[in-house]
Write an enzyme that holds these catalytic residues in place. Structure first.
Site, PDB file in Angstrom:
ATOM      1  N   GLY A 177       0.901  -1.084  -0.032  1.00 25.40           N
ATOM      2  CA  GLY A 177       0.144   0.118   0.094  1.00 25.40           C
ATOM      3  C   GLY A 177       0.891   1.494  -0.110  1.00 25.40           C
ATOM      4  O   GLY A 177       0.294   2.227  -0.591  1.00 25.40           O
ATOM      5  N   ASP A 199       0.257   3.238   4.187  1.00 23.54           N
ATOM      6  CA  ASP A 199      -0.770   4.214   3.377  1.00 23.54           C
ATOM      7  C   ASP A 199      -1.751   4.837   4.362  1.00 23.54           C
ATOM      8  O   ASP A 199      -2.067   6.091   4.248  1.00 23.54           O
ATOM      9  CB  ASP A 199      -1.389   3.211   2.321  1.00 23.54           C
ATOM     10  N   ASP A 252      -5.577   2.595  10.411  1.00 22.23           N
ATOM     11  CA  ASP A 252      -7.095   2.146  10.720  1.00 22.23           C
ATOM     12  C   ASP A 252      -7.292   1.591  12.074  1.00 22.23           C
ATOM     13  O   ASP A 252      -7.134   2.334  12.940  1.00 22.23           O
ATOM     14  CB  ASP A 252      -7.235   1.004   9.512  1.00 22.23           C
ATOM     15  N   LYS A 300      -7.749   7.036   9.744  1.00 24.49           N
ATOM     16  CA  LYS A 300      -9.122   6.941   9.789  1.00 24.49           C
ATOM     17  C   LYS A 300      -9.254   6.885  11.496  1.00 24.49           C
ATOM     18  O   LYS A 300      -9.550   5.476  12.100  1.00 24.49           O
ATOM     19  CB  LYS A 300      -9.828   5.606   9.364  1.00 24.49           C
ATOM     20  N   PHE A 306     -14.454   2.685   3.308  1.00 20.78           N
ATOM     21  CA  PHE A 306     -13.295   2.070   2.799  1.00 20.78           C
ATOM     22  C   PHE A 306     -12.721   2.777   1.359  1.00 20.78           C
ATOM     23  O   PHE A 306     -13.650   2.888   0.574  1.00 20.78           O
ATOM     24  CB  PHE A 306     -13.630   0.485   2.410  1.00 20.78           C
ATOM     25  N   ASP A 364      -5.580  -0.559  -1.981  1.00 26.36           N
ATOM     26  CA  ASP A 364      -6.232  -1.739  -2.734  1.00 26.36           C
ATOM     27  C   ASP A 364      -7.651  -2.215  -2.133  1.00 26.36           C
ATOM     28  O   ASP A 364      -7.803  -1.956  -0.976  1.00 26.36           O
ATOM     29  CB  ASP A 364      -5.527  -2.907  -2.955  1.00 26.36           C
TER      30      ASP A 364
HETATM   31  P1  IMP Z   1      -4.705  -1.417  10.448  1.00 21.72           P
HETATM   32  O1  IMP Z   1      -3.908  -2.530  10.934  1.00 21.72           O
HETATM   33  O2  IMP Z   1      -6.279  -1.774  10.899  1.00 21.72           O
HETATM   34  O3  IMP Z   1      -4.382   0.010  11.106  1.00 21.72           O
HETATM   35  O4  IMP Z   1      -4.632  -1.420   8.816  1.00 21.72           O
HETATM   36  C1  IMP Z   1      -3.749  -0.891   8.276  1.00 21.72           C
HETATM   37  C2  IMP Z   1      -3.763  -1.647   6.833  1.00 21.72           C
HETATM   38  O5  IMP Z   1      -5.011  -1.985   6.540  1.00 21.72           O
HETATM   39  C3  IMP Z   1      -3.022  -0.460   5.716  1.00 21.72           C
HETATM   40  O6  IMP Z   1      -1.799  -0.553   5.514  1.00 21.72           O
HETATM   41  C4  IMP Z   1      -3.842  -0.867   4.534  1.00 21.72           C
HETATM   42  O7  IMP Z   1      -3.135  -1.770   3.880  1.00 21.72           O
HETATM   43  C5  IMP Z   1      -5.246  -1.598   5.002  1.00 21.72           C
HETATM   44  N1  IMP Z   1      -6.410  -0.764   4.893  1.00 21.72           N
HETATM   45  C6  IMP Z   1      -7.051  -0.023   6.122  1.00 21.72           C
HETATM   46  N2  IMP Z   1      -8.039   0.805   5.765  1.00 21.72           N
HETATM   47  C7  IMP Z   1      -8.159   0.594   4.399  1.00 21.72           C
HETATM   48  C8  IMP Z   1      -8.817   1.139   3.210  1.00 21.72           C
HETATM   49  O8  IMP Z   1      -9.796   1.938   3.444  1.00 21.72           O
HETATM   50  N3  IMP Z   1      -8.588   0.752   2.138  1.00 21.72           N
HETATM   51  C9  IMP Z   1      -7.596   0.068   1.828  1.00 21.72           C
HETATM   52  N4  IMP Z   1      -6.772  -0.628   2.658  1.00 21.72           N
HETATM   53  C10 IMP Z   1      -6.919  -0.400   3.956  1.00 21.72           C
HETATM   54 MG    MG Z   2      -1.053  -2.153   3.760  1.00 21.72          MG
END
Ligand code: IMP
Ligand code: MG
Length: 193
Positions: free
Chosen positions: A55, A111, A114, A142, A163, A170
């Site tokens: 990403g 990227d 989340d 987010k 999303f 992606d």
């Molecule tokens: P986390 O571990 O939940 O913070 O998620 C981080 C990873 O989830 C990022 O590196 C992204 O690859 C993926 N991700 C989280 N939200 C989105 C989104 O809205 N679109 C695409 N990829 C996302």
């Molecule tokens: Mg990622």
């Protein structure tokens, strides 16, 4: 425009100008770290950028070309969203961290922040290697979805809980090449959110 895309959230121009600002901030702050080490921005290989694949690929490519300091890059990969899933299933490092992080200034690039699981895992593993400093840089945040407390020193844009795809992000491996940050049509996404 791709047919599955409903609307653009952040345009090319907005991304470009924000990435330029972020590169400026990062280069300035890293130059400050090097000065405190008694070094100039091109003296030694003391700065390591760690982009989280796949990403962060496009964001990193744009960022580093506007950072005129000596740096190296060590890619890593973390699995968290296998297949068509749009919610975190936890995070796992695939492979190894780059060697020789001790005493270096490390910049982790992703990227999007989340749930926070990915960056919390990566930041923790890197801090164990005793780097001189650690910074986290994300294009998108987010904040409403955070489950794990983790700090990002540089955030490009705060976005609502939708999303998003494009500019490296992606869904099921696709749409990374869409040049703007966009929201997919509801009927394309799986029901579980
Ligand atoms: P986390 O571990 O939940 O913070 O998620 C981080 C990873 O989830 C990022 O590196 C992204 O690859 C993926 N991700 C989280 N939200 C989105 C989104 O809205 N679109 C695409 N990829 C996302
Ligand atoms: Mg990622």
């Amino acid at each position: 425009m791709f047919p599955e895309i409903e609307r653009v959230l952040i345009t090319r121009e907005q991304i470009e100008s924000r990435v330029r600002e972020m590169a400026g901030d990062l280069a300035r702050d890293l130059t400050g770290e090097l000065e405190r080490d008694g070094l100039g921005p091109h003296d030694e290989d003391r700065v390591v950028l760690i982009p989280i694949m796949t990403g962060a690929m496009i964001f990193t490519a744009d960022l580093i070309r506007q950072m005129p300091i000596k740096l190296s890059i060590g890619l890593i990969a973390v699995s968290s969203y296998p297949g068509q899933s749009v919610t975190s299933k936890g995070a796992r490092l695939d492979g190894e961290l780059p060697e020789e992080l001790e005493g270096r200034h490390v910049v982790i690039i992703d990227d999007i922040l989340d749930s926070g699981r990915t960056l919390s895992l990566v930041r923790g593993l890197i801090e164990e290697r005793r780097p001189a400093s650690v910074r986290v840089v994300v294009l998108l945040d987010k904040a409403a979805r955070r489950e794990v407390d983790v700090k990002a020193e540089y955030v490009g844009f705060e976005i609502p809980d939708a999303f998003v795809v494009g500019y490296g992000l992606d869904f099921d491996g696709y749409y990374r090449n869409h040049p703007e940050i966009a929201v997919l049509r509801d009927d394309v996404l799986p029901e579980a959110k």
